[in-house]
Design a protein around this motif. Structure first.
Motif, PDB file in Angstrom:
ATOM      1  N   THR A  69       0.844  -1.199   0.000  1.00  0.00           N
ATOM      2  CA  THR A  69       0.000   0.000   0.000  1.00  0.00           C
ATOM      3  C   THR A  69       0.877   1.245   0.000  1.00  0.00           C
ATOM      4  OG1 THR A  69      -0.130   0.220   2.417  1.00  0.00           O
ATOM      5  CG2 THR A  69      -1.710  -1.270   1.356  1.00  0.00           C
ATOM      6  N   THR A  70       0.266   2.364  -0.345  1.00  0.00           N
ATOM      7  CA  THR A  70       1.015   3.623  -0.391  1.00  0.00           C
ATOM      8  C   THR A  70       1.547   4.002   0.984  1.00  0.00           C
ATOM      9  OG1 THR A  70      -0.328   4.401  -2.248  1.00  0.00           O
ATOM     10  CG2 THR A  70       0.872   6.068  -0.994  1.00  0.00           C
ATOM     11  N   VAL A  71       0.735   3.795   2.019  1.00  0.00           N
ATOM     12  CA  VAL A  71       1.165   4.129   3.379  1.00  0.00           C
ATOM     13  C   VAL A  71       2.368   3.285   3.774  1.00  0.00           C
ATOM     14  CG1 VAL A  71       0.508   4.079   5.814  1.00  0.00           C
ATOM     15  CG2 VAL A  71      -1.108   4.924   4.110  1.00  0.00           C
ATOM     16  N   ARG A  72       2.306   1.991   3.517  1.00  0.00           N
ATOM     17  CA  ARG A  72       3.414   1.105   3.881  1.00  0.00           C
ATOM     18  C   ARG A  72       4.676   1.454   3.100  1.00  0.00           C
ATOM     19  NH1 ARG A  72       0.278  -4.774   4.013  1.00  0.00           N
ATOM     20  NH2 ARG A  72      -1.164  -4.258   5.718  1.00  0.00           N
ATOM     21  N   ARG A  73       4.520   1.742   1.821  1.00  0.00           N
ATOM     22  CA  ARG A  73       5.694   2.096   1.011  1.00  0.00           C
ATOM     23  C   ARG A  73       6.301   3.414   1.477  1.00  0.00           C
ATOM     24  NH1 ARG A  73       2.734   0.493  -4.685  1.00  0.00           N
ATOM     25  NH2 ARG A  73       3.149  -1.771  -4.577  1.00  0.00           N
ATOM     26  N   THR A  74       5.448   4.351   1.887  1.00  0.00           N
ATOM     27  CA  THR A  74       5.948   5.632   2.379  1.00  0.00           C
ATOM     28  C   THR A  74       6.711   5.446   3.692  1.00  0.00           C
ATOM     29  OG1 THR A  74       4.093   6.778   1.341  1.00  0.00           O
ATOM     30  CG2 THR A  74       5.301   7.971   3.039  1.00  0.00           C
ATOM     31  N   LEU A  75       6.186   4.603   4.577  1.00  0.00           N
ATOM     32  CA  LEU A  75       6.887   4.314   5.829  1.00  0.00           C
ATOM     33  C   LEU A  75       8.203   3.589   5.557  1.00  0.00           C
ATOM     34  CD1 LEU A  75       3.871   3.243   8.066  1.00  0.00           C
ATOM     35  CD2 LEU A  75       5.382   5.194   8.465  1.00  0.00           C
ATOM     36  N   LEU A  76       8.206   2.698   4.557  1.00  0.00           N
ATOM     37  CA  LEU A  76       9.443   2.013   4.197  1.00  0.00           C
ATOM     38  C   LEU A  76      10.451   3.008   3.631  1.00  0.00           C
ATOM     39  CD1 LEU A  76      10.374  -0.934   4.394  1.00  0.00           C
ATOM     40  CD2 LEU A  76       9.821  -1.193   1.967  1.00  0.00           C
ATOM     41  N   LEU A  77       9.959   4.005   2.876  1.00  0.00           N
ATOM     42  CA  LEU A  77      10.836   5.062   2.377  1.00  0.00           C
ATOM     43  C   LEU A  77      11.441   5.843   3.534  1.00  0.00           C
ATOM     44  CD1 LEU A  77      12.030   6.877   0.172  1.00  0.00           C
ATOM     45  CD2 LEU A  77       9.862   8.137   0.145  1.00  0.00           C
ATOM     46  N   ALA A  78      10.644   6.102   4.580  1.00  0.00           N
ATOM     47  CA  ALA A  78      11.171   6.795   5.760  1.00  0.00           C
ATOM     48  C   ALA A  78      12.288   5.981   6.398  1.00  0.00           C
ATOM     49  CB  ALA A  78      10.052   7.038   6.766  1.00  0.00           C
ATOM     50  N   GLY A  79      12.108   4.659   6.471  1.00  0.00           N
ATOM     51  CA  GLY A  79      13.159   3.799   7.000  1.00  0.00           C
ATOM     52  C   GLY A  79      14.405   3.837   6.138  1.00  0.00           C
ATOM     53  N   MET A  80      14.217   3.824   4.816  1.00  0.00           N
ATOM     54  CA  MET A  80      15.356   3.905   3.896  1.00  0.00           C
ATOM     55  C   MET A  80      16.107   5.222   4.086  1.00  0.00           C
ATOM     56  SD  MET A  80      13.387   2.377   0.555  1.00  0.00           S
ATOM     57  CE  MET A  80      14.639   2.844  -0.617  1.00  0.00           C
ATOM     58  N   ALA A  81      15.348   6.311   4.246  1.00  0.00           N
ATOM     59  CA  ALA A  81      15.984   7.621   4.459  1.00  0.00           C
ATOM     60  C   ALA A  81      16.802   7.618   5.744  1.00  0.00           C
ATOM     61  CB  ALA A  81      14.913   8.714   4.503  1.00  0.00           C
ATOM     62  N   GLY A  82      16.251   6.981   6.786  1.00  0.00           N
ATOM     63  CA  GLY A  82      16.997   6.873   8.038  1.00  0.00           C
ATOM     64  C   GLY A  82      18.296   6.118   7.856  1.00  0.00           C
ATOM     65  N   PHE A  83      18.249   4.996   7.131  1.00  0.00           N
ATOM     66  CA  PHE A  83      19.462   4.225   6.865  1.00  0.00           C
ATOM     67  C   PHE A  83      20.474   5.044   6.066  1.00  0.00           C
ATOM     68  CE2 PHE A  83      17.268   0.193   7.981  1.00  0.00           C
ATOM     69  CZ  PHE A  83      18.296  -0.409   8.694  1.00  0.00           C
ATOM     70  N   LEU A  84      19.996   5.806   5.093  1.00  0.00           N
ATOM     71  CA  LEU A  84      20.899   6.623   4.281  1.00  0.00           C
ATOM     72  C   LEU A  84      21.597   7.677   5.128  1.00  0.00           C
ATOM     73  CD1 LEU A  84      22.003   7.359   1.486  1.00  0.00           C
ATOM     74  CD2 LEU A  84      20.023   8.869   1.188  1.00  0.00           C
ATOM     75  N   VAL A  85      20.831   8.341   5.990  1.00  0.00           N
ATOM     76  CA  VAL A  85      21.432   9.355   6.876  1.00  0.00           C
ATOM     77  C   VAL A  85      22.462   8.707   7.797  1.00  0.00           C
ATOM     78  CG1 VAL A  85      20.948  10.940   8.782  1.00  0.00           C
ATOM     79  CG2 VAL A  85      19.458  10.912   6.768  1.00  0.00           C
TER      80      VAL A  85
END
Length: 381
Positions: A69-85
């Motif tokens: 879902t869009t919500v789940r993918r957006t939350l996964l993107l937030a996790g990816m951003a955290g890993f990148l930082v």
């Protein structure tokens, strides 16, 4: 916890997530290459543990909650951003950018908890223990980035202890693991991480003359990386999937997943980091003597990877652990060669790995040949 898609395989979004995670491995190797000391190794090990804990948490997460879902993918993107930082801050994680690493880690934890709560009613009970303890570990990492020494390292040491405790305190029987997805997810991240050793060849060859010696060293480095792949993937990932799938009891399956794919993979990943550093140092000084720390990075990295995989095989009661222990010992024995001539150690390591793989494979080939011969005889009769 209900499984949304029991037969699901790893999605391209999860693979994208893995690519971001492996950037942390690249950063750890680069950081260790610039600070190749025992204290530098301890710092890298601490960072690797807390990072791997949350990567593994996301592997468990998407095993239970497909990012559909869009919500789940957006939350996964937030996790990816955290890993990148976090990855960007790794070179200075124990100095001025520690708080940035900690902030990224906190984002990774929050996104993980929110996503996991969508896995069904059973997840709520599980996350009552796991979620707060993960949050405590993240806050310890953040506090470590803000506090001076010795409190900084004390917080970093406390965080893994909280995480290990959380792994055994939360109700493991609440996990329902899809063996195919779970094993494939970890296999993919391992092959990408092993690619770090190949990347080290390109980085190590930058600004060097492309002569016969460099080409030879590069090919030997690729050979070493290939046999790291061989030890993990030569039919082993399929056998390990079968073992996990045959663990019918949910609690036993969860503990097996935690111990084998969680803890046992940490020395393998640290071994990959050390091996990448060793190959990089060797390419730069192929026909010179390595410092002891550089030679130990190469031999010790390969040995640590093999010992980690030996533990993995023992946990799953699969064959091959004694071969890996023996080859690890021989790779360590070759370390003095590097202190005299770098390329001699690299060549010896590649030969030892190849000999170990061939020796281990001979009985399997013979059994396969005998089975084929019996089959042919049966069809002929």
């Amino acid at each position: 916890m209900t499984q949304e898609s029991p037969g699901a395989r790893v999605s391209t979004l999860e693979l994208f997530f893995d690519l971001v995670f492996v950037f942390t491995v690249t950063q750890l190797a680069d950081s260790l290459a610039h600070h190749l000391t025992w204290s530098g190794l301890v710092d890298v090990a601490l960072v690797l543990f807390v990072v791997w804990w949350m990567y593994s948490g996301y592997a468990w997460l998407t095993n239970a909650v497909a990012p559909t879902t869009t919500v789940r993918r957006t939350l996964l993107l937030a996790g990816m951003a955290g890993f990148l930082v976090m990855a960007l801050a790794i070179p200075e994680a124990f100095t001025e950018y520690g708080w940035i690493f900690g902030a990224g880690y906190l984002v990774v934890n929050i996104a993980h908890s929110v996503l996991f709560l969508q896995a069904g009613p059973a997840a709520l009970r599980m996350m009552r223990t796991l979620g707060p303890m993960n949050l405590v570990a993240a806050l310890l990492v953040l506090a470590g980035g803000l506090l001076p020494e010795p409190w900084r390292h004390l917080c970093w040491l406390a965080a893994p202890l909280v995480q290990v405790t959380a792994g055994y305190l939360h109700p493991a029987e609440m996990h329902t693991i899809s063996a195919g997805h779970f094993v494939e997810r970890h296999s993919l991240v391992m092959i990408i991480a092993i690619g770090e050793s190949v990347l080290a060849i390109g980085v190590g060859a930058t600004d060097l003359d492309l002569d016969a010696g460099l080409i030879l060293a590069a090919v030997l480095g690729l050979t070493v990386a290939y046999y790291l792949w061989w030890n993990y993937f030569a039919d082993g990932d399929r056998r390990s999937e079968h073992v996990l799938a045959e663990a019918v009891d949910p609690a036993r399956r969860a503990r097996l997943a935690l111990n084998a794919w969680g803890y046992a993979h940490i020395p393998m990943l640290l071994g990959i980091v050390l091996t990448a550093v060793g190959i990089k140092k060797t390419l730069a000084h192929a026909f010179d003597a390595l410092h002891w720390d550089e030679a130990l990075a190469l031999g010790g990295g390969v040995a640590l990877y093999l010992l980690g995989h030996a533990i993995f095989l023992r946990l799953l009661r699969l064959p091959g652990a004694p071969y890996r222990v023996a080859v690890a010992a021989l790779c360590l024995a070759a370390v003095p060669l590097g202190h005299h001539l770098a390329i001699a150690q690299l060549a010896a390591t590649a030969i030892i790995l190849a000999a170990g793989a061939i020796t281990e494979d001979i009985p399997r080939v013979r059994r396969a040949g005998l089975a084929n011969a019996i089959g042919d005889f049966g069809r002929g009769s």
